[in-house]
Design a protein around this motif. Structure first.
Motif, PDB file in Angstrom:
ATOM      1  N   ILE A   1       0.839  -1.199   0.000  1.00  0.00           N
ATOM      2  CA  ILE A   1       0.000   0.000   0.000  1.00  0.00           C
ATOM      3  C   ILE A   1       0.877   1.253   0.000  1.00  0.00           C
ATOM      4  O   ILE A   1       0.654   2.186  -0.775  1.00  0.00           O
ATOM      5  N   ILE A   2       1.907   1.258   0.848  1.00  0.00           N
ATOM      6  CA  ILE A   2       2.785   2.434   0.873  1.00  0.00           C
ATOM      7  C   ILE A   2       3.465   2.604  -0.485  1.00  0.00           C
ATOM      8  O   ILE A   2       3.665   3.721  -0.961  1.00  0.00           O
ATOM      9  N   ARG A   3       3.798   1.487  -1.123  1.00  0.00           N
ATOM     10  CA  ARG A   3       4.459   1.590  -2.431  1.00  0.00           C
ATOM     11  C   ARG A   3       3.568   2.309  -3.434  1.00  0.00           C
ATOM     12  O   ARG A   3       4.023   3.179  -4.170  1.00  0.00           O
ATOM     13  N   GLU A   4       2.280   1.936  -3.442  1.00  0.00           N
ATOM     14  CA  GLU A   4       1.376   2.590  -4.393  1.00  0.00           C
ATOM     15  C   GLU A   4       1.227   4.071  -4.069  1.00  0.00           C
ATOM     16  O   GLU A   4       1.172   4.914  -4.958  1.00  0.00           O
ATOM     17  N   LEU A   5       1.150   4.382  -2.774  1.00  0.00           N
ATOM     18  CA  LEU A   5       1.012   5.791  -2.393  1.00  0.00           C
ATOM     19  C   LEU A   5       2.277   6.564  -2.743  1.00  0.00           C
ATOM     20  O   LEU A   5       2.220   7.718  -3.188  1.00  0.00           O
ATOM     21  N   ALA A   6       3.446   5.924  -2.560  1.00  0.00           N
ATOM     22  CA  ALA A   6       4.702   6.599  -2.899  1.00  0.00           C
ATOM     23  C   ALA A   6       4.797   6.810  -4.408  1.00  0.00           C
ATOM     24  O   ALA A   6       5.290   7.826  -4.879  1.00  0.00           O
ATOM     25  N   ARG A   7       4.321   5.824  -5.169  1.00  0.00           N
ATOM     26  CA  ARG A   7       4.331   5.943  -6.625  1.00  0.00           C
ATOM     27  C   ARG A   7       3.509   7.141  -7.074  1.00  0.00           C
ATOM     28  O   ARG A   7       3.839   7.807  -8.041  1.00  0.00           O
ATOM     29  N   ALA A   8       2.396   7.357  -6.365  1.00  0.00           N
ATOM     30  CA  ALA A   8       1.531   8.480  -6.724  1.00  0.00           C
ATOM     31  C   ALA A   8       1.993   9.764  -6.051  1.00  0.00           C
ATOM     32  O   ALA A   8       1.321  10.784  -6.164  1.00  0.00           O
ATOM     33  N   SER A   9       3.142   9.701  -5.345  1.00  0.00           N
ATOM     34  CA  SER A   9       3.678  10.857  -4.602  1.00  0.00           C
ATOM     35  C   SER A   9       2.643  11.456  -3.658  1.00  0.00           C
ATOM     36  O   SER A   9       2.571  12.665  -3.489  1.00  0.00           O
ATOM     37  N   ALA A  10       1.838  10.591  -3.046  1.00  0.00           N
ATOM     38  CA  ALA A  10       0.827  11.082  -2.101  1.00  0.00           C
ATOM     39  C   ALA A  10       1.456  11.157  -0.715  1.00  0.00           C
ATOM     40  O   ALA A  10       1.181  10.343   0.167  1.00  0.00           O
ATOM     41  N   TRP A  11       2.336  12.136  -0.530  1.00  0.00           N
ATOM     42  CA  TRP A  11       3.126  12.182   0.715  1.00  0.00           C
ATOM     43  C   TRP A  11       2.270  12.475   1.928  1.00  0.00           C
ATOM     44  O   TRP A  11       2.544  11.958   3.015  1.00  0.00           O
ATOM     45  N   GLY A  12       1.245  13.323   1.755  1.00  0.00           N
ATOM     46  CA  GLY A  12       0.369  13.620   2.881  1.00  0.00           C
ATOM     47  C   GLY A  12      -0.289  12.353   3.400  1.00  0.00           C
ATOM     48  O   GLY A  12      -0.355  12.112   4.607  1.00  0.00           O
ATOM     49  N   SER A  13      -0.745  11.512   2.469  1.00  0.00           N
ATOM     50  CA  SER A  13      -1.425  10.295   2.916  1.00  0.00           C
ATOM     51  C   SER A  13      -0.436   9.326   3.551  1.00  0.00           C
ATOM     52  O   SER A  13      -0.793   8.575   4.449  1.00  0.00           O
ATOM     53  N   ILE A  14       0.818   9.355   3.100  1.00  0.00           N
ATOM     54  CA  ILE A  14       1.814   8.480   3.736  1.00  0.00           C
ATOM     55  C   ILE A  14       2.074   8.951   5.164  1.00  0.00           C
ATOM     56  O   ILE A  14       2.189   8.137   6.091  1.00  0.00           O
ATOM     57  N   ALA A  15       2.146  10.271   5.332  1.00  0.00           N
ATOM     58  CA  ALA A  15       2.345  10.795   6.692  1.00  0.00           C
ATOM     59  C   ALA A  15       1.182  10.386   7.596  1.00  0.00           C
ATOM     60  O   ALA A  15       1.372   9.960   8.740  1.00  0.00           O
ATOM     61  N   LEU A  16      -0.027  10.466   7.042  1.00  0.00           N
ATOM     62  CA  LEU A  16      -1.216  10.064   7.781  1.00  0.00           C
ATOM     63  C   LEU A  16      -1.149   8.577   8.134  1.00  0.00           C
ATOM     64  O   LEU A  16      -1.486   8.160   9.240  1.00  0.00           O
ATOM     65  N   LEU A  17      -0.686   7.809   7.167  1.00  0.00           N
ATOM     66  CA  LEU A  17      -0.580   6.366   7.379  1.00  0.00           C
ATOM     67  C   LEU A  17       0.404   6.058   8.502  1.00  0.00           C
ATOM     68  O   LEU A  17       0.160   5.187   9.342  1.00  0.00           O
ATOM     69  N   ILE A  18       1.510   6.801   8.527  1.00  0.00           N
ATOM     70  CA  ILE A  18       2.507   6.560   9.573  1.00  0.00           C
ATOM     71  C   ILE A  18       1.932   6.931  10.938  1.00  0.00           C
ATOM     72  O   ILE A  18       2.057   6.179  11.913  1.00  0.00           O
ATOM     73  N   LEU A  19       1.252   8.065  10.983  1.00  0.00           N
ATOM     74  CA  LEU A  19       0.650   8.502  12.245  1.00  0.00           C
ATOM     75  C   LEU A  19      -0.391   7.488  12.729  1.00  0.00           C
ATOM     76  O   LEU A  19      -0.395   7.069  13.894  1.00  0.00           O
ATOM     77  N   GLY A  20      -1.280   7.080  11.807  1.00  0.00           N
ATOM     78  CA  GLY A  20      -2.302   6.111  12.175  1.00  0.00           C
ATOM     79  C   GLY A  20      -1.693   4.793  12.607  1.00  0.00           C
ATOM     80  O   GLY A  20      -2.161   4.157  13.551  1.00  0.00           O
ATOM     81  N   SER A  21      -0.630   4.377  11.906  1.00  0.00           N
ATOM     82  CA  SER A  21       0.020   3.117  12.266  1.00  0.00           C
ATOM     83  C   SER A  21       0.594   3.184  13.666  1.00  0.00           C
ATOM     84  O   SER A  21       0.548   2.192  14.406  1.00  0.00           O
ATOM     85  N   ALA A  22       1.138   4.358  14.024  1.00  0.00           N
ATOM     86  CA  ALA A  22       1.701   4.498  15.370  1.00  0.00           C
ATOM     87  C   ALA A  22       0.615   4.245  16.408  1.00  0.00           C
ATOM     88  O   ALA A  22       0.820   3.512  17.385  1.00  0.00           O
ATOM     89  N   LEU A  23      -0.566   4.822  16.168  1.00  0.00           N
ATOM     90  CA  LEU A  23      -1.685   4.585  17.088  1.00  0.00           C
ATOM     91  C   LEU A  23      -2.055   3.110  17.080  1.00  0.00           C
ATOM     92  O   LEU A  23      -2.375   2.525  18.116  1.00  0.00           O
ATOM     93  N   GLY A  24      -2.021   2.517  15.879  1.00  0.00           N
ATOM     94  CA  GLY A  24      -2.362   1.104  15.763  1.00  0.00           C
ATOM     95  C   GLY A  24      -1.396   0.222  16.549  1.00  0.00           C
ATOM     96  O   GLY A  24      -1.821  -0.705  17.231  1.00  0.00           O
ATOM     97  N   PHE A  25      -0.089   0.535  16.450  1.00  0.00           N
ATOM     98  CA  PHE A  25       0.886  -0.248  17.228  1.00  0.00           C
ATOM     99  C   PHE A  25       0.508  -0.238  18.701  1.00  0.00           C
ATOM    100  O   PHE A  25       0.497  -1.277  19.372  1.00  0.00           O
ATOM    101  N   LEU A  26       0.176   0.947  19.195  1.00  0.00           N
ATOM    102  CA  LEU A  26      -0.217   1.072  20.601  1.00  0.00           C
ATOM    103  C   LEU A  26      -1.437   0.212  20.898  1.00  0.00           C
ATOM    104  O   LEU A  26      -1.462  -0.539  21.874  1.00  0.00           O
ATOM    105  N   ALA A  27      -2.453   0.334  20.045  1.00  0.00           N
ATOM    106  CA  ALA A  27      -3.715  -0.356  20.311  1.00  0.00           C
ATOM    107  C   ALA A  27      -3.518  -1.869  20.320  1.00  0.00           C
ATOM    108  O   ALA A  27      -3.967  -2.554  21.237  1.00  0.00           O
TER     109      ALA A  27
END
Lengths: 480, 488
Positions: free
Chosen positions: A360-386
């Protein structure tokens, strides 16, 4: 109909036949119910694989492209595993087969008629499965699914009506054509899909369903419906021009859902509710991929992520002793299975969820959707905690405790072991799955490319036909 | 093939240990030690049979997931071999010092093996996604080590450790995926092929920032260090040894290996920031270490101070500085894991790590006292220890780049004398008040310490042994950089 066209319908037909046979068996020979349903699924699997290189044979309502075929394969696999849930009600296998058939048809739908019918088939089968146990919580869960599903279906029907008024066609392509009222129609259909995908802000039914319904119904909602809606969303959004409002909207709602789902998952005390919120987050991730990703890889990433989610959800459900709310902690085997399931949901190695996240990150990086990647990283951090809060509670804090000798042997142990093995297999050796999905999806040209051409044709037609559509449209008040 | 065994053996061996664990803790420990020792033998075999082409001792390539662009590319040069040897040895040490672990000894020793396996994978992988796989994999067994066998506040510490590092790892993953997605067709995620691609300096700087996020958190350098003192304090002794000796080194290794190789222009752009961060980090951590009353926290902060010096060295980009950084990585692994072993042993006997309650070690436990003195001398970089070699080289190199940073590194060295002598005065000398440390070091603690101490002195007194092995990797890293970094 040509022979090719008939053979294209065979996987769907075999699932439907399986459902009918299982239903008859439920009345006359309850023992044969599961085998009949399983036979339908196995036949569908075999037919998809048999047709792997055959040319496309689309019908008026159903596409026969790579995505439809891959989705049929995945849905049959899902259905087959769902039959392994030990359920007392004899109608359950028939309903599972029905849900599979609905998902297969929905994923292939290019037309409003097939799409709404197929999607509702899956949803109603889920409602029935959820309610079947008949106790208060199960009924509550079923009602909470039924009402939003009704709203969503109504919104979608209205949306297609607008599309018909605007573009003179009931196809998915017409929705994206932008003619007349079609954009409003597309927005309404998207609203319905967002409802069914449990994206924020129309997600509230999902955690309740996950908590109250029997495990099998939860798995059907979390796997079958999700697959069907994800593919429809891809068919709707994929062919739209870059930066289209609907794509941005679904991506943004997806991002929001990923964040909110993981955030609220943090506060959960019960495994089932955690899974519910995790499902919201998972849908969000997929919607983000569909909305912001671009190109051929999106479909593969989407399908792979759905398949990777499958054993993780099953392992977590099976570890929760299938129908009990709390995790069963009396058995080391169950703790290990739960650990793998949670690690996969969190998206860490060596679980399948990690590979899915990479894709998924690869496709987002391919589309240069950096904002969504940042969001994904932030959400994942919360997910790790949960997720790791639950690892701590049900795995780490129980380490070293042996099996409780008085506890009954865990039901669905085979399911748990198989799910755990599958999580590791997808995580460590992703190639067979990725290659199979890529092969099926590319053997017949995949949908976005095809429908881009169709859209161009349609636009040409629209320009030609516009006055006539307006003249005959009851909603049009424009004097010409 | 041998390279693959270096991580596959402990990875699969972990399962065997898990199974053996049911039959008893001793047997599980013995199996674990045997497997890691076998890994050392394989490593030795690989080094001895290496073809003499200068840099690479062994290489393996095979396709793995072609439809995802992932292949297995493993290569080992002197730096990798040293670090792999280190992780295998420290894995053995970690098992030896935990003879009576409860509960679930099988899972404990298996987790140690899995951590070592993942670290070895990190040290050997040159496919960026495989690297990322091992990078994140390492966190799960290490999390279990802290969360299950840690001290009182283990839950929070384990969570902080996992969440911080796993999230930072996603920065690396996103940058790696972008590299692969925009790289030449067929290159996949092969670091060697991607290193050939010329990208604009600004893009390189951003990508390097993504990689560096993961590396600097793992290193860790202030202000990204918040997870480490807690993780060290709450981890069991074996966990601390693995954290300090291996996990932190993966951060330094990644920085060392991949920043010049993949982003030479990015390194030029960000090097001043890296040096400044390192200088700030080493002074900050050294000062904070002076204020600690918890012995384990103190050692944890000294770790941060030393790893910040490694960052300075790597960012310095000149021969002496990078050489020093490489040496310091190895030296710090010996000294800090030994110190954690010692503090853990003290805690086991007294139930406290509070410096204000400990004292008079040299009267009751002379071996303890000697060991403390030796390893704190190493920590303050006493000449004759490998730590001195590393820090001296870094500072020498820094003088070639920027005298200010060199001066700051020297200041940090001075502060390190303060905290080291303070701790020595508290624990080793002074009155034996309140809690007595008794009995003295047991053989299972003494022999690992002798091994670690001997290594520190050996490489300190015969530096050429280590320099010779590390030099090709350092030269290659410098050769990848465009020109000598500008001297401001």
């Amino acid at each position: 109909m040509t022979g090719e066209e008939i053979s294209a319908l065979l996987p769907l037909a075999s699932l439907a036949l399986g459902a009918v046979a299982a239903m008859l068996a439920a009345a006359f020979a309850p023992r044969a119910s599961v085998p009949f349903a399983a036979a339908g699924h196995l036949a569908a699997l075999a037919l998809v694989l048999w047709r792997i290189d055959s040319p496309m044979a689309p019908s008026a309502l159903l596409a026969d492209d790579g995505i439809a075929r891959a989705a049929a394969l995945v849905a049959s696999l899902f259905g087959l595993s769902l039959l392994a849930f030990p359920v007392r009600q004899r109608e359950a296998p028939a309903l599972v087969a029905l849900a599979s058939a609905g998902a297969v048809a929905a994923a292939a739908s290019t037309h409003a008629a097939s799409l709404v019918l197929a999607l509702e088939t899956t949803t109603l089968a889920t409602v029935a499965l959820a309610a079947m146990r008949g106790d208060r919580t199960a009924l509550e869960a079923a009602i909470k699914l039924l009402i939003p599903a009704g709203v969503a279906a109504a919104a979608m029907l209205l949306g297609f009506a607008f599309a018909l008024a605007g573009a003179g066609s009931l196809t998915l392509a017409a929705l994206g054509s932008g003619a007349g009222l079609a954009p409003l129609g597309a927005a309404l259909v998207l609203f319905g899909l967002v409802f069914k995908f449990a994206l924020v802000p129309t997600h509230m039914w999902a955690p309740d369903l996950f908590e109250g319904a029997p495990a099998q119904a939860v798995a059907v909602a979390g796997l079958m419906s999700k697959l069907a809606v994800a593919i429809i969303l891809l068919r709707l959004i994929g062919p739209l021009p870059e930066g289209h409002g609907l794509a941005a909207l679904s991506g943004a709602l997806g991002g929001l859902s990923f964040l909110v789902g993981n955030l609220v998952a943090l506060r959960q005390e019960r495994l089932r509710r955690l899974l519910g919120w995790s499902s919201v987050a998972q849908s969000g991730l997929l919607a983000m991929l569909i909305g912001f990703g671009r190109g051929e890889g999106v479909a593969l990433a989407l399908l792979f992520a759905l398949v990777a989610y499958w054993p993780a959800l099953l392992a977590a459900l099976a570890a929760g002793r299938l129908d009990r709310e709390a995790a069963d902690d009396s058995n080391p085997l169950i703790r290990l299975g739960l650990l793998l399931g949670l690690v996969s949901l969190a998206g860490l190695p060596a679980a399948g969820g990690f590979v899915a996240k990479l894709l998924i990150i690869r496709e987002l990086a391919r589309a240069s959707a950096w904002g969504s990647i940042a969001l994904l990283i932030l959400g994942s951090a919360l997910g790790f905690l949960a997720y790791f809060r639950f690892v701590q509670r049900f795995v780490a804090d129980k380490a070293g405790e042996g099996a409780d000798p008085d506890a009954p042997p865990p039901q669905g142990r085979a399911l748990l072991v198989a799910a755990a093995a599958l999580i590791l297999a997808i995580g460590l050796v992703p190639e067979p799955l990725a290659a199979l999905l890529a092969r099926i999806a590319s053997a017949a040209p995949s949908h976005p490319a095809v429908s881009k051409a169709t859209i161009a044709q349609l636009h040409a037609k629209m320009a030609h036909r516009q006055p006539m559509v307006h003249a005959t449209s009851p909603l049009s008040r424009t004097p010409r | 093939m041998g390279l693959i065994l270096l991580f596959l053996l402990p990875l699969a061996g972990g399962l065997a240990v898990l199974a053996v664990g049911k039959a008893g803790a001793r047997r599980a420990a013995a199996t674990g030690i045997l497997l890691l020792a076998l890994g050392l033998l394989i490593l030795l075999g690989l080094v001895l049979t290496a073809e003499g082409d200068g840099r690479w001792l062994a290489e393996t390539r095979m396709p793995w997931a072609p439809s995802l662009g992932v292949s297995l590319i493993f290569a080992m040069d002197g730096l990798s071999a040293t670090l792999v040897a280190l992780s295998l040895v420290l894995g053995i040490v970690a098992i030896i010092v935990s003879p009576d672990v409860r509960p679930a000894p099988g899972l404990f020793h298996a987790s140690i093996l899995w951590t070592v396996a993942a670290a070895n994978g990190v040290f050997l992988s040159f496919d960026l996604l495989v690297f990322a796989f091992f990078w994140e994999l390492m966190l799960v067994p290490a999390f279990l080590l802290i969360a299950i066998w840690g001290h009182k506040a283990r839950h929070k510490a384990a969570m902080k450790f996992l969440v911080t590092n796993a999230t930072a790892g996603l920065g690396l993953i996103a940058a790696a995926l972008y590299l692969g997605a925009t790289g030449p067709a067929g290159a996949g995620f092969d670091a060697f092929a991607l290193a050939e691609v010329d990208r604009p300096a600004q893009v390189q700087a951003w990508l390097l920032a993504g990689f560096a996020l993961a590396f600097l958190v793992k290193l860790p350098v202030p202000p990204l260090h918040a997870w480490l003192p807690d993780a060290h304090t709450e981890a069991p002794t074996a966990g601390s040894i693995l954290l300090a000796g291996i996990l932190l080194k993966t951060g330094a290794y990644g920085l060392f290996r991949f920043s010049p190789m993949l982003f030479p222009q990015g390194v030029v752009a960000l090097a001043p920031w890296g040096m400044a961060l390192g200088a700030f980090g080493t002074i900050y951590a050294a000062l904070v270490a002076c204020g600690q009353t918890d012995a384990k926290r103190l050692v944890a902060y000294t770790s941060i101070a030393h790893m910040s010096i490694v960052l300075m060295g790597v960012a310095g980009g000149v021969h002496f500085a990078m050489m020093g950084a490489a040496v310091e990585m190895v030296a710090h692994a010996f000294s800090s894991s030994a110190l954690f072993l010692l503090v853990g042993a003290v805690e086991k006997r007294t139930g406290t790590r509070d410096l204000r309650r400990l004292g008079g070690l040299q009267q009751t436990a002379p071996r303890f006292a000697t060991a403390f003195a030796v390893f704190f001398s190493a920590a303050l970089a006493m000449p004759g220890t490998a730590n001195f070699l590393g820090e001296a080289l870094v500072i020498t190199g820094m003088f070639q780049v920027n005298w200010l940073f060199a001066a700051l590194a020297l200041v940090s060295l001075v502060i390190s004398v303060v905290y080291a002598t303070r701790l020595l005065r508290r624990i080793v000398f002074g009155e034996a008040h309140q809690v007595a440390i008794d009995p003295d070091l047991a053989p299972y603690e003494l022999w690992p310490l002798v091994l670690l101490g001997a290594s520190t002195l050996l490489f300190g007194l015969l530096p050429q042994l280590l320099l010779m092995v590390l030099e090709p990797a350092v030269d290659a890293a410098i050769a990848a950089l465009p020109a000598p970094p500008p001297i401001p």
